[in-house]
Design an enzyme around this catalytic site. Structure first.
Site, PDB file in Angstrom:
ATOM      1  N   ASN A  78     -82.362 -60.298 -33.265  1.00 57.24           N
ATOM      2  CA  ASN A  78     -83.084 -59.024 -33.231  1.00 57.24           C
ATOM      3  C   ASN A  78     -82.638 -58.146 -34.389  1.00 57.24           C
ATOM      4  O   ASN A  78     -81.464 -58.144 -34.790  1.00 57.24           O
ATOM      5  CB  ASN A  78     -82.941 -58.319 -31.880  1.00 57.24           C
ATOM      6  CG  ASN A  78     -81.520 -58.071 -31.442  1.00 57.24           C
ATOM      7  OD1 ASN A  78     -80.609 -58.805 -31.821  1.00 57.24           O
ATOM      8  ND2 ASN A  78     -81.319 -57.053 -30.647  1.00 57.24           N
ATOM      9  N   GLU A 117     -83.012 -54.266 -35.295  1.00 55.76           N
ATOM     10  CA  GLU A 117     -83.458 -52.958 -34.822  1.00 55.76           C
ATOM     11  C   GLU A 117     -83.732 -52.019 -35.993  1.00 55.76           C
ATOM     12  O   GLU A 117     -83.422 -52.331 -37.149  1.00 55.76           O
ATOM     13  CB  GLU A 117     -82.402 -52.387 -33.861  1.00 55.76           C
ATOM     14  CG  GLU A 117     -82.273 -53.262 -32.630  1.00 55.76           C
ATOM     15  CD  GLU A 117     -81.398 -52.676 -31.538  1.00 55.76           C
ATOM     16  OE1 GLU A 117     -80.623 -51.734 -31.810  1.00 55.76           O
ATOM     17  OE2 GLU A 117     -81.504 -53.179 -30.401  1.00 55.76           O
ATOM     18  N   CYS A 122     -87.755 -58.371 -32.329  1.00 58.87           N
ATOM     19  CA  CYS A 122     -86.954 -59.173 -31.391  1.00 58.87           C
ATOM     20  C   CYS A 122     -86.585 -60.517 -32.008  1.00 58.87           C
ATOM     21  O   CYS A 122     -87.230 -60.992 -32.956  1.00 58.87           O
ATOM     22  CB  CYS A 122     -87.727 -59.415 -30.104  1.00 58.87           C
ATOM     23  SG  CYS A 122     -88.013 -57.932 -29.128  1.00 58.87           S
ATOM     24  N   GLU A 159     -86.797 -63.667 -30.892  1.00 63.94           N
ATOM     25  CA  GLU A 159     -87.752 -64.781 -30.802  1.00 63.94           C
ATOM     26  C   GLU A 159     -88.939 -64.578 -31.728  1.00 63.94           C
ATOM     27  O   GLU A 159     -89.492 -65.536 -32.271  1.00 63.94           O
ATOM     28  CB  GLU A 159     -88.205 -65.022 -29.352  1.00 63.94           C
ATOM     29  CG  GLU A 159     -88.766 -63.825 -28.619  1.00 63.94           C
ATOM     30  CD  GLU A 159     -87.699 -62.988 -27.920  1.00 63.94           C
ATOM     31  OE1 GLU A 159     -86.717 -62.614 -28.571  1.00 63.94           O
ATOM     32  OE2 GLU A 159     -87.882 -62.680 -26.730  1.00 63.94           O
ATOM     33  N   CYS A 185     -89.558 -59.623 -24.064  1.00 63.19           N
ATOM     34  CA  CYS A 185     -90.319 -58.406 -23.751  1.00 63.19           C
ATOM     35  C   CYS A 185     -91.815 -58.749 -23.715  1.00 63.19           C
ATOM     36  O   CYS A 185     -92.235 -59.847 -24.111  1.00 63.19           O
ATOM     37  CB  CYS A 185     -90.033 -57.317 -24.788  1.00 63.19           C
ATOM     38  SG  CYS A 185     -90.807 -57.613 -26.394  1.00 63.19           S
ATOM     39  N   CYS A 196     -93.302 -59.841 -27.073  1.00 63.21           N
ATOM     40  CA  CYS A 196     -92.942 -61.214 -27.465  1.00 63.21           C
ATOM     41  C   CYS A 196     -93.709 -62.249 -26.645  1.00 63.21           C
ATOM     42  O   CYS A 196     -94.096 -63.294 -27.162  1.00 63.21           O
ATOM     43  CB  CYS A 196     -91.440 -61.440 -27.330  1.00 63.21           C
ATOM     44  SG  CYS A 196     -90.518 -60.661 -28.671  1.00 63.21           S
TER      45      CYS A 196
END
Ligand code: THU
Length: 135
Positions: free
Chosen positions: A42, A44, A53, A55, A85, A88
């Site tokens: 990830n 940010e 994220c 993935e 999430c 994703c």
């Protein structure tokens, strides 16, 4: 590659995470049907909505390198399991066949496995026979 091997790669990727806001370091390992593995973490952002994220990072790396046939993905965090999430789930739905497996694990002996349909029932995407096209 075995799921345990994939877990170890994903776990190692948590070290690459840039997560100064949540301190939740996530790593992902995405295996293509031809065996190629792409990793992600990830990333940010001060504008929190711009956060990427783990993935999605892995999937974008793969797609940008010409890979679109995915077999499975492992997601884990510095603190244990990590659940994809909503963004994703929708993102992965775009590129994954019904046999795609999403895995999360707190450690290599406790791996949970799900199909796309289990984590995103009745998922939406604009592709397939209805459009007479293969993207
Ligand atoms: N995160 C991921 O990278 N993947 C997941 O599967 C769950 C959440 C990240 C996004 C954000 O940087 C942090 O975890 C906290 O939500």
């Amino acid at each position: 590659m075995t799921d345990k091997e994939l877990y170890r790669i994903a776990k190692e990727m948590t070290k690459m995470s840039y997560a100064p806001f949540s301190h939740f370091c996530v790593g992902a390992a995405l295996e293509c049907k031809d065996g190629t593995v792409f990793t992600g973490c990830n990333v940010e952002n001060s504008s929190l909505g711009a956060t990427m994220c783990a993935e999605r990072t892995a999937m974008c790396k793969a797609i940008s390198e010409g890979h679109r046939d995915f077999a499975k993905v492992m997601i884990t965090s510095s603190g244990g399991e990590a659940w994809p999430c909503g963004i994703c789930r929708q993102f992965m739905k775009e590129f994954c066949d019904d046999d795609f497996i999403i895995m999360t694990a707190a450690d290599e002996d406790h791996i949970r496995r799900y199909t796309m349909d289990e984590i995103l029932p009745e998922g939406f995407r604009l592709r397939g026979e209805a459009f007479g096209e293969t993207f």
